[in-house]
Write a protein that holds these residues in place. Structure first.
Motif, PDB file in Angstrom:
ATOM      1  N   SER A   1       0.806  -1.222   0.000  1.00  0.00           N
ATOM      2  CA  SER A   1       0.000   0.000   0.000  1.00  0.00           C
ATOM      3  C   SER A   1       0.838   1.271   0.000  1.00  0.00           C
ATOM      4  O   SER A   1       0.341   2.342  -0.354  1.00  0.00           O
TER       5      SER A   1
ATOM      6  N   ASN B   1      -9.073   3.345  -9.690  1.00  0.00           N
ATOM      7  CA  ASN B   1      -9.043   3.360  -8.224  1.00  0.00           C
ATOM      8  C   ASN B   1      -7.679   3.779  -7.693  1.00  0.00           C
ATOM      9  O   ASN B   1      -7.552   4.104  -6.511  1.00  0.00           O
ATOM     10  N   CYS B   2      -6.649   3.744  -8.545  1.00  0.00           N
ATOM     11  CA  CYS B   2      -5.353   4.303  -8.164  1.00  0.00           C
ATOM     12  C   CYS B   2      -5.443   5.803  -8.418  1.00  0.00           C
ATOM     13  O   CYS B   2      -4.856   6.347  -9.367  1.00  0.00           O
TER      14      CYS B   2
ATOM     15  N   HIS C   1      -3.116   2.199  -3.067  1.00  0.00           N
ATOM     16  CA  HIS C   1      -3.814   3.475  -2.909  1.00  0.00           C
ATOM     17  C   HIS C   1      -2.902   4.682  -3.139  1.00  0.00           C
ATOM     18  O   HIS C   1      -3.391   5.781  -3.402  1.00  0.00           O
TER      19      HIS C   1
END
Length: 398
Positions: free
Chosen positions: A81, A128-129, A106
């Motif tokens: 992450s 989503n990144c 993320h």
């Protein structure tokens, strides 16, 4: 290579790039649990990326590009992450990207997987990144539609998807990708050439960010007219629309792109004359217009193109004589005007282009003698005057 470092449990940064290391990346690299940066690029490493790299849960930057690594990306890497940069370009890596590839990434800002053998689809979930600024997936074997969800990446600056087998997501002839990208307010570089997009470039392309400098959509199976709205992209520096099936003439709005340095309109079925508006592009260095049906004369104002270095208008229907202003462009390095209907004598002033390395005037209707001044083109490594109506003797000082 790393066996002696595996006990350095407190190591945070390791950069061994730009060397000549060979062999495999040892599994022991997974013991360096405090690593934040790992750079082993530009070596001669081979084999697969060890799964143990997925244990480096503090890793922020991973660079393994320019090696001979093979196999797929370990799944564990997609669960780090903290990862901000993933650089694996120019290897022999393969496999597909997980459909949920951004579930754990993320903080990813930069991903470069170009020049590999990856296949399958680009997951729509890549949006989503949300911190991504650079996506480099060119020169692979990706297929399927380019997800319009890329437009949700509001921080995106570079989108490089060239040389894959990607298509358009939208069932409409208009390419919805470019409409979706209008929400990316920092976008400056779009390269999707050499993909079978097979559609129409929408007028909404003119609504792209004013920061766009590169727009390369050559060999994409595009048809219809080149939208006038491209002229809204006032900061364009590189525009490549080659090898498509456009109709009509060059939009006059293109001549308003004052910062344009590179214009490639090769083989796109253009018709009509060369407009005098072309002469306003004083920053232009590369002008490629070959393999079209452009007619009429070369504008006499060509000497306004003071930055021009590479000129290719071969395989068109240009007529009349060459303007004397052409020989005023002292910075010219490469001139190809072959396979047109140009006529008249060759001016002695052509010998003033001291930087010229290539001159091709073949397959025209030039007449008269070869100017003796041609000997002063001392940097010339290619000269073709074939298939004209030139007469007299070849200059002795050749």
């Amino acid at each position: 290579m790393l066996s002696g470092l595996s006990n350095c449990s407190g190591l945070k940064s390791l950069d061994l790039s730009l060397n000549q290391f060979n062999g495999y990346i040892p599994k022991a690299v997974g013991n360096l649990k405090m690593l934040e940066e790992l750079h082993l690029g530009d070596n001669n490493l081979e084999g697969s990326i060890p799964n143990e790299i997925g244990n480096l849960l503090k890793l922020e930057s991973l660079g393994l590009g320019e090696n001979s690594l093979s196999g797929s990306i370990p799944v564990g890497i997609f669960n780090i992450s903290t990862l901000r940069e993933l650089y694996l370009a120019d290897n022999h890596l393969s496999g597909v990207l997980p459909s949920n590839m951004c579930h754990g990434l993320h903080n990813l800002e930069y991903i470069d997987l170009s020049l590999n053998n990856f296949s399958g689809a680009i997951p729509a979930s890549i949006s989503n990144c949300s911190k991504l600024t650079g996506i480099y997936l060119g020169d692979n074997k990706f297929n399927g539609p380019i997800p319009n969800s890329l437009g949700n990446l509001r921080r995106l600056e570079v989108l490089y998807l060239s040389a894959n087998n990607l298509t358009s997501e939208c069932s409409s002839p208009e390419l919805g990708l470019f409409t979706s990208l209008t929400d990316c307010i920092s976008l400056r570089d779009i390269r999707v050439e050499d993909n079978p997009l097979n559609g129409v470039l929408p007028r909404s392309i003119g609504n792209l960010s004013i920061s766009v400098k590169w727009l390369i959509v050559g060999n994409c199976g595009l048809r219809g007219n080149i939208p006038d709205s491209i002229g809204n992209l006032s900061n364009l520096v590189f525009l490549g629309l080659r090898d498509n099936s456009w109709t009509g003439s060059i939009p006059t709005s293109i001549w308003g792109l004052q910062k344009l340095r590179y214009l490639n309109l090769i083989n796109i079925s253009l018709t009509g004359p060369l407009a005098h508006g072309l002469c306003g592009l004083q920053s232009l260095e590369y002008l490629y217009l070959s393999q079209n049906q452009i007619s009429g004369s070369i504008p006499g104002c060509f000497n306004n193109l003071t930055s021009l270095k590479y000129l290719n208008i071969a395989f068109n229907r240009l007529t009349f004589t060459l303007p004397m202003s052409l020989w005023d462009l002292k910075g010219l390095k490469w001139v190809n005007l072959s396979s047109n209907l140009l006529r008249g004598p060759l001016a002695p002033e052509m010998g003033e282009l001291k930087n010229l390395t290539r001159l091709d005037l073949s397959n025209n209707q030039f007449s008269g003698k070869i100017p003796g001044t041609i000997w002063s083109l001392e940097n010339l490594d290619h000269l073709s005057l074939a298939n004209n109506s030139l007469q007299g003797s070849i200059p002795d000082n050749f």
